[in-house]
Design a protein around this motif. Structure first.
Motif, short mmCIF file in Angstrom:
data_model
loop_
_atom_site.label_atom_id
_atom_site.label_comp_id
_atom_site.label_asym_id
_atom_site.label_seq_id
_atom_site.Cartn_x
_atom_site.Cartn_y
_atom_site.Cartn_z
N SER A 284 19.46 6.60 -12.26
CA SER A 284 19.93 5.61 -11.28
C SER A 284 18.79 5.16 -10.37
O SER A 284 18.65 3.98 -10.08
N LEU A 285 17.97 6.10 -9.93
CA LEU A 285 16.85 5.76 -9.05
C LEU A 285 15.81 4.90 -9.76
O LEU A 285 15.21 4.01 -9.16
N LYS A 286 15.58 5.15 -11.03
CA LYS A 286 14.60 4.38 -11.80
C LYS A 286 15.05 2.95 -12.03
O LYS A 286 14.24 2.05 -12.12
N THR A 287 16.35 2.73 -12.12
CA THR A 287 16.84 1.39 -12.42
C THR A 287 17.15 0.57 -11.16
O THR A 287 17.44 -0.61 -11.27
N ARG A 288 17.09 1.19 -10.00
CA ARG A 288 17.36 0.46 -8.76
C ARG A 288 16.26 -0.54 -8.46
O ARG A 288 15.09 -0.29 -8.69
N ASN A 289 16.67 -1.66 -7.92
CA ASN A 289 15.68 -2.63 -7.45
C ASN A 289 15.21 -2.19 -6.08
O ASN A 289 16.02 -1.92 -5.20
N VAL A 290 13.91 -2.12 -5.92
CA VAL A 290 13.34 -1.74 -4.64
C VAL A 290 13.16 -3.02 -3.82
O VAL A 290 12.57 -3.99 -4.27
N VAL A 291 13.71 -3.02 -2.65
CA VAL A 291 13.62 -4.17 -1.77
C VAL A 291 12.59 -3.86 -0.70
O VAL A 291 12.68 -2.85 -0.01
N ASP A 292 11.57 -4.74 -0.58
CA ASP A 292 10.55 -4.55 0.44
C ASP A 292 11.13 -4.84 1.81
O ASP A 292 11.78 -5.86 2.02
N VAL A 293 10.91 -3.94 2.71
CA VAL A 293 11.31 -4.15 4.09
C VAL A 293 10.19 -4.95 4.73
O VAL A 293 9.02 -4.68 4.52
N GLU A 294 10.55 -5.95 5.51
CA GLU A 294 9.52 -6.78 6.13
C GLU A 294 8.65 -5.91 7.04
O GLU A 294 9.13 -5.22 7.92
N GLU A 295 7.33 -6.00 6.80
CA GLU A 295 6.39 -5.22 7.59
C GLU A 295 6.06 -5.94 8.89
O GLU A 295 6.17 -7.16 8.97
N ASP A 296 5.64 -5.16 9.87
CA ASP A 296 5.14 -5.77 11.10
C ASP A 296 3.88 -6.54 10.76
O ASP A 296 3.03 -6.07 10.00
N GLN A 297 3.77 -7.74 11.32
CA GLN A 297 2.64 -8.62 11.04
C GLN A 297 1.85 -8.86 12.31
O GLN A 297 2.40 -8.78 13.41
N VAL A 298 0.59 -9.21 12.14
CA VAL A 298 -0.25 -9.59 13.26
C VAL A 298 -0.97 -10.88 12.88
O VAL A 298 -1.40 -11.04 11.74
N LYS A 299 -1.02 -11.81 13.82
CA LYS A 299 -1.68 -13.10 13.57
C LYS A 299 -3.18 -12.93 13.71
O LYS A 299 -3.65 -12.33 14.67
N MET A 300 -3.92 -13.45 12.73
CA MET A 300 -5.38 -13.38 12.73
C MET A 300 -5.95 -14.77 12.55
O MET A 300 -5.39 -15.60 11.82
N VAL A 301 -7.07 -15.01 13.22
CA VAL A 301 -7.82 -16.25 13.05
C VAL A 301 -9.06 -15.87 12.25
O VAL A 301 -9.83 -15.00 12.67
N VAL A 302 -9.23 -16.51 11.09
CA VAL A 302 -10.39 -16.23 10.23
C VAL A 302 -11.44 -17.30 10.51
O VAL A 302 -11.17 -18.49 10.38
N LEU A 303 -12.63 -16.85 10.90
CA LEU A 303 -13.73 -17.74 11.27
C LEU A 303 -14.91 -17.56 10.33
O LEU A 303 -15.13 -16.47 9.81
N ALA A 304 -15.68 -18.63 10.16
CA ALA A 304 -16.94 -18.55 9.42
C ALA A 304 -18.07 -18.76 10.43
O ALA A 304 -18.03 -19.70 11.22
N VAL A 305 -19.04 -17.87 10.39
CA VAL A 305 -20.20 -17.94 11.28
C VAL A 305 -21.42 -17.48 10.49
O VAL A 305 -21.43 -16.37 9.96
N GLY A 306 -22.43 -18.34 10.42
CA GLY A 306 -23.67 -17.96 9.75
C GLY A 306 -23.47 -17.55 8.30
O GLY A 306 -24.13 -16.62 7.83
N GLY A 307 -22.55 -18.19 7.61
CA GLY A 307 -22.31 -17.87 6.20
C GLY A 307 -21.41 -16.66 5.96
O GLY A 307 -21.17 -16.29 4.82
N GLN A 308 -20.94 -16.03 7.01
CA GLN A 308 -20.06 -14.86 6.89
C GLN A 308 -18.69 -15.20 7.48
O GLN A 308 -18.57 -16.06 8.34
N ARG A 309 -17.68 -14.48 7.03
CA ARG A 309 -16.33 -14.64 7.58
C ARG A 309 -15.99 -13.43 8.43
O ARG A 309 -16.33 -12.30 8.09
N TYR A 310 -15.30 -13.71 9.53
CA TYR A 310 -14.84 -12.67 10.45
C TYR A 310 -13.41 -12.99 10.84
O TYR A 310 -12.94 -14.12 10.69
#
Length: 173
Positions: free
Chosen positions: A21-47
């Motif tokens: 029964s456990l092997k055939t159950r569909n596993v439902v992902d619980v929504e994880e806590d998220q954090v907003k990030m700003v991805v920047l490029a500086v001098g050819g690198q990403r931060y």
């Protein structure tokens, strides 16, 4: 097996059925806590920066030079009547000096500290699960090692997560 005319399941049979029964159950992902990030490029690198520390992105601000400032502070910018220090993030992290007559600015704020960080590009603003934020890479060196609080996975790449509070400590007396 039957016991007294009733169906009887042995403990082994029960465990086998539970495992199936456990092997055939569909596993439902619980929504994880998220954090907003700003991805920047500086001098050819990403931060990455925490989104809560980036107040706005500005274009086309003239930088007014001020003598005797550290090399990573090329001058001041006027942001709607407020005078802010311009921090050349690339220069602070060790990239070569580049001209910034007008550049892309990420306005960062932490507590009472507010500054205009000169960046080459804002790559993306994304929500990242907290589980994908890890410790800083041990291979970091120099100023970057001092300014990084973690590592963020973005598009299959490990990005250094810059800590604005550490940046404040680095650039203020």
């Amino acid at each position: 097996m039957e016991q007294d005319g009733k169906n009887f399941l042995s403990p082994d049979r029960i465990l086998t059925e539970v495992r199936k029964s456990l092997k055939t159950r569909n596993v439902v992902d619980v929504e994880e806590d998220q954090v907003k990030m700003v991805v920047l490029a500086v001098g050819g690198q990403r931060y990455a920066l925490h989104g809560k520390d980036v107040k706005e992105i500005l274009q086309g601000r003239e930088i007014h030079p001020v003598p005797f400032l550290p090399t990573y502070i090329p001058g001041l910018v006027n942001v709607r009547g407020e005078i802010e220090a311009a921090i050349d993030l690339g220069r602070l992290l060790g990239s070569e000096k580049r001209p910034h007559p007008k550049g892309l600015i990420a306005m960062v704020q932490k507590g009472r500290f507010r500054a205009a960080m000169l960046v080459d590009e804002v790559v993306d603003v994304v929500d990242i699960p907290l589980t994908r934020v890890g410790p800083p890479l041990s291979s970091l060196s120099g100023v970057l090692r001092e300014l990084v609080s973690g590592t963020v996975e973005f598009s299959g790449e490990a990005l250094a997560l810059l800590d604005v509070e550490k940046l404040v400590a680095r650039v203020t007396p």
